[in-house]
Scaffold this active site. Structure first.
Site, short mmCIF file in Angstrom:
data_model
loop_
_atom_site.label_atom_id
_atom_site.label_comp_id
_atom_site.label_asym_id
_atom_site.label_seq_id
_atom_site.Cartn_x
_atom_site.Cartn_y
_atom_site.Cartn_z
N LYS B 77 0.95 -1.13 0.09
CA LYS B 77 0.07 0.06 -0.09
C LYS B 77 0.64 1.18 -0.03
CE LYS B 77 -3.89 1.93 2.72
NZ LYS B 77 -4.66 1.83 4.08
N SER B 152 -9.67 1.61 3.34
CA SER B 152 -8.98 2.35 2.28
C SER B 152 -7.80 1.51 1.64
CB SER B 152 -8.15 3.49 3.22
OG SER B 152 -7.23 2.83 4.06
N SER B 176 -9.60 -0.69 7.50
CA SER B 176 -9.12 -0.52 6.10
C SER B 176 -8.59 -1.69 5.40
CB SER B 176 -8.09 0.77 6.06
OG SER B 176 -8.70 1.70 6.13
#
Lengths: 482, 479
Positions: B77, B152, B176
């Site tokens: 990420k 997210s 997330s």
């Protein structure tokens, strides 16, 4: 001095002392003074994304030391808070500080102004990190930022508004600086900014119990300037009150050239710092055993030493004061007293020859070649009449510094500096002196006893200082009698 | 054709000479190129990954491999620092920024010979539940491209879902990792707070953030956790407890577990009835398998989302102050009148709408006059919740909840209604408020065609038992 005696000045001081750690409060960067700009800056100091602070435990110990010395209450459950504000020299956009749990609470500092003792209470001592440095005059178009200082560990020592004159402020800061140096908490160097002071100043009519509106004079970089700033504010604020003006709460700066203060900003537009506990740092608990360990390792402070010197060693208050100004000087003196009981003489040697030696530029006690035992041996030679003080201090002392391993007595003997107390060798000299001044001898015998000193002096001169004054005296008295 | 099933299978294929690291990397590069429109990756380290693969192949042939992640292809990420690589948090304010150091977790992966193939799209600064709030444009759900992958860590979820890497890293502040895993039909695991060092993870809300793992199976999750977990001198909030050998201790004799569930959560009006039924059914079958399954009264349901948003936005408002245009990242090019104007323009231009909303919200709840009403009260709720959860774990091994109240949202569905988006975090924020490990397991499929998961949580430090339990649940599914 107040220009209007019906007013009194009320001062509280905030002192920032840079701690003598090797590295920053929350990362391993060096805090050495004088490095090229922006060289002691790791990703943590630069507040790069994802970096985290890690507590420097040495800083905690140093804060506890000064707290214990000031008789503060040590907080055992500590956490750090974030003080949020934007400024280019504040990389994270917040300063890590302590808010509701300062590591040291309360406490006091005792001062003495023209012989009068007074206690200044402390509000708190807390740990925090320093910001970087904004340099406004390096470039006409920009402000330059040096982040070497960002993250340097500080304690902020906050006094209660107990100070009533610039002299008291001067005395308070002198004591505090002496203490932080004694405790090796801070080098106390105000020129390099390792000790800085903000003064909160207000005035009020004497007898008034309410505090007047205060102004805060920021970043005072010498004890003298703190005194000057307070004096300047006393005059300015009193005049304002006399003229019926309203004092507004302000942050002010001090112009060292003109000796006056100037407004930086009004407190009305003060920031809301939105303090909250820093979630990146776990609370740290100071165990009682740890506090006790620090307490036991504390060196004796000047106050305790002065008491010992005057009561146990029989020194004067003044000598004791000068001897204890610096910790290493006092400790050297104390080492000397381990080797001799001529304490007064040891003090004289410290305050005389040793201090003169130190007064030469670039000299420090750490580089003083003579071991305390040798200095003790040297002064014992004088006390035992083997050597005159003047010869010992002017000639042998220097030789000894060149050969610090030599035994003072041996060296004196080999240099032929030992005092002459042998009557048989002194007698011819005395006879010659008396023969030289027949009219003075006559006058003496007629009652001008004061002339004895002249004869002694002359004998000393003739013997090039080696004549034992006591023996010379005795022999002279004998001869003049007849 | 390269087929991936698990790290251990891949590595035995490598040892037996049936495949190579280069073949694996080439496969993923082709897959990534073919699915560009999903927008999962924001940067692909093509040359670097191939070079490393070649190197590893040579090392292996020389018998010099030691890494437990030898040749494992990982996506990361865009909020985790990797030295010499772009790091932007999918934000305009970090455009052009390159990391100058590596996160502890990344170092540990690389030390074990993992290959990091690229960085993955996400909601800006990990704030969002749809992966639509990103400067790079939205990520699509590979199961249904009209739907969001969740957020997210949407890019990280889709990368595993669509076979664009073997495993991926995300970050989980309030769900997330688990929620996008739920939306994408894969495993999403958030360890307990502090289990994996946060050093190098861009902070959203420091007391909630935790690096999480996306995978297709529990042994992969366990191995990655085992490697990344542990104390770290650079992170004082990292757990000081030495981690377990998770990957070696997954298979244990079955014992009856004590499982709690909250009727208040399952009967909550926001929960899709089909999800509710699926969970109840699974609880029933667990009971039938001999586990002790019991309802537990939980009356804090309506307080946890508000408290979560007060506390996380407060921390975020401070954590994001460093993005000021002074030292790195975006700096306004417009003329400015003074310092405040400089900050305003730089930050207004650099941050996206959702991030600005949360910074303002966080600034507000910490402001003098509102502090006690919001921040202090939310802290109290957090404390209450943590105590309550601890009490529950005195009597139970696991708590079972849905992961999300619905299956993956339609694109744009929540973008205009932030409150609705926040409320959808109702089941995931609990684990972050309490700092406990939690996992979303892809066990179900909805009538609308979307897969969805079951969430299981264990007490602090009990990742191992949670992973064992999860392994059992997933293995049973496959039977």
């Amino acid at each position: 001095m107040m220009s209007h005696p019906e007013y009194e000045i009320v001062v509280g001081l905030e002192v920032h002392a840079q701690l003598l750690t090797n590295s920053k409060l929350f990362c391993g960067d060096s805090i050495a003074f004088g490095a090229a700009p922006n060289t002691n800056v790791s990703p943590v100091t630069l507040a790069h994304p994802g970096t985290l602070p890690v507590m420097n435990h040495r800083a905690i110990e140093l804060a506890v030391r000064i707290g214990l010395a000031c008789n503060c209450t040590i907080e055992q459950h500590n956490y750090f808070a974030r003080k949020n504000y934007f400024y280019p020299d504040l990389p994270k956009g917040y300063q890590i500080s302590q808010h509701t749990t300062p590591i040291c609470g309360g406490g006091e500092v005792r001062i003495s102004v023209s012989g009068e003792e007074k206690t200044i209470r402390l509000n708190r001592i807390h740990l925090e990190e320093d910001a970087g440095k904004s340099i406004h005059d390096a470039n006409p178009d920009f402000t330059a930022v040096d982040l070497n200082r960002a993250g340097t560990p500080l304690v902020e020592i906050v006094s209660e508004p107990d100070i009533r004159s610039s002299d008291e402020a001067f005395a308070y800061l002198t004591v505090l600086r002496q203490w932080v140096r004694y405790l090796e908490v801070c080098d106390g160097n105000m020129e390099e900014g390792s000790l800085r002071c903000d003064a909160n100043i207000s005035v009020r009519k004497k007898g008034d119990t309410r505090l007047g509106t205060k102004v805060e004079v920021k970043n005072l970089n010498s004890i003298r300037n703190v005194k000057r700033a307070i004096d300047a504010e006393a005059v300015r604020l009193t005049a304002m009150l006399e003229n019926g003006e309203t004092i507004i709460q302000q942050t002010r700066g001090f112009d060292v050239n003109s000796g006056t203060t100037y407004a930086i900003r009004d407190k009305e537009d003060a920031d809301d710092y939105r303090y909250f506990a820093d979630p990146d740092l776990t609370p740290f608990v100071l165990e009682t055993a740890e506090i006790d360990r620090i307490r036991e390792a504390l060196p004796a402070l000047p106050e305790a030493r002065i008491l010992h010197y005057t009561q146990a060693l029989g020194l004067t208050e003044y000598d004791a004061g000068v001897l204890t100004e610096e910790r290493n000087f006092a400790e050297y003196f104390e080492s000397v007293t381990q080797h001799t009981t001529y304490y007064k003489s040891a003090a004289n040697w410290m305050l005389g020859p040793v201090k003169s030696w130190l007064n030469e530029p670039g000299r420090q006690l750490a580089n003083f070649p003579l071991a305390p035992a040798k200095l003790a041996a040297l002064l014992e030679c004088v006390e035992k009449g083997q050597l005159s003080f003047s010869i010992a201090s002017s000639r042998l002392f220097e030789k000894l510094l060149d050969q610090p391993d030599a035994e003072p007595l041996e060296l004196a003997r080999s240099l032929n500096l030992l005092q002459d107390s042998d009557a048989s060798s002194l007698e011819p000299v005395i006879d010659a002196v008396l023969a030289k001044f027949p009219d003075k001898v006559e006058a003496y015998r007629k009652g001008k006893k004061g002339l004895l000193a002249l004869f002694v002096g002359e004998v000393m001169k003739q013997s090039r200082g080696k004549a034992d004054p006591r023996v010379t005296n005795e022999l002279l008295l004998e001869k003049l009698k007849s | 054709m390269f087929v991936y099933s698990s790290i251990s299978h891949y590595q035995s294929q490598l040892t037996q000479g049936h495949t190579t690291c280069v073949e694996a990397v080439e496969h993923y590069l082709r897959q990534i190129a073919a699915t560009r429109h999903l927008n999962a990756y924001v940067a692909v380290y093509e040359a670097e990954a191939l070079a490393r693969a070649k190197e590893l192949d040579t090392l292996r042939k020389e018998g010099k491999t030691t890494g437990r992640l030898h040749g494992v292809v990982i996506g990361v990420k865009d909020v985790i620092s990797h030295e010499g690589h772009p790091l932007t948090a999918a934000s305009g304010i970090l455009q052009g920024f390159e990391a100058i150091y590596s996160a502890t977790a990344i170092k540990k992966l690389l030390d074990e010979e993992a290959i990091i193939i690229g960085s993955l799209n996400c909601d800006e600064f990990a704030m969002g539940s749809t992966n639509e709030h990103t400067v790079y444009g939205p990520v699509l759900n590979a199961d249904d491209e009209s739907r969001v992958p969740g957020g997210s860590s949407g890019g990280s979820a889709v990368a595993v879902q669509a076979g664009l890497c073997m495993v991926s890293l995300g970050s989980d502040t309030g769900g997330s990792v688990r929620q996008p895993a739920d939306f994408c039909g894969i495993v999403g695991f958030k360890p307990g707070y502090g289990r994996i060092s946060r050093y190098g993870l861009i902070a959203y809300a420091s007391s909630f953030d935790q690096i999480g793992i996306f995978s297709t199976n529990i042994p992969d999750t366990a191995l990655l956790l085992e490697i990344m977990a542990g104390p770290d001198v650079a992170d004082s909030t990292a757990s000081r407890q030495q981690p377990d050998a998770y990957s070696k201790e997954l298979d244990t004799p079955k014992t009856p577990y004590r499982i709690a569930y909250f009727p208040e959560a399952l009967d909550h009006p926001s929960l899709d009835p089909e999800i509710r039924d699926a969970i109840y059914k699974r609880l029933e079958s667990l009971k039938n398998e001999g586990h002790h399954v019991q309802p537990v009264n939980f009356d804090l349901m309506d307080y946890i989302v508000p408290s979560y948003y007060v506390l996380t936005t407060a921390e975020a408002s401070s954590n994001l102050s460093r993005y000021d245009g002074v030292r790195y990242g975006h700096r306004t090019e417009k003329p400015v009148t003074d310092l405040v104007d400089f900050y305003k323009k730089t930050r207004s231009e650099g941050f996206g709408k959702e991030v600005k909303r949360r910074i303002m919200l966080g600034t507000f709840v910490l402001s003098a006059g509102y502090y006690d009403a919001y921040f202090t009260r939310a802290q109290k709720v957090r404390k209450l919740l943590t105590t309550k959860i601890e009490l529950i774990f005195n009597d139970f091994d696991f708590i079972i909840l849905p992961t999300a109240p619905t299956t993956a949202f339609r694109r744009g569905e929540k973008t205009e209604d932030p409150i609705a988006m926040y409320l959808a975090d109702i089941y995931t924020v609990m684990a972050n408020l309490a700092g406990i490990p939690a996992i979303s397991l892809p066990l179900f499929r909805h009538n609308n065609g979307m897969r969805f998961g079951l969430q299981a949580m264990a007490s602090r430090q009990n990742e191992l038992s949670l992973l064992r339990f999860s392994h059992e649940l997933l293995t049973n599914r496959e039977n």
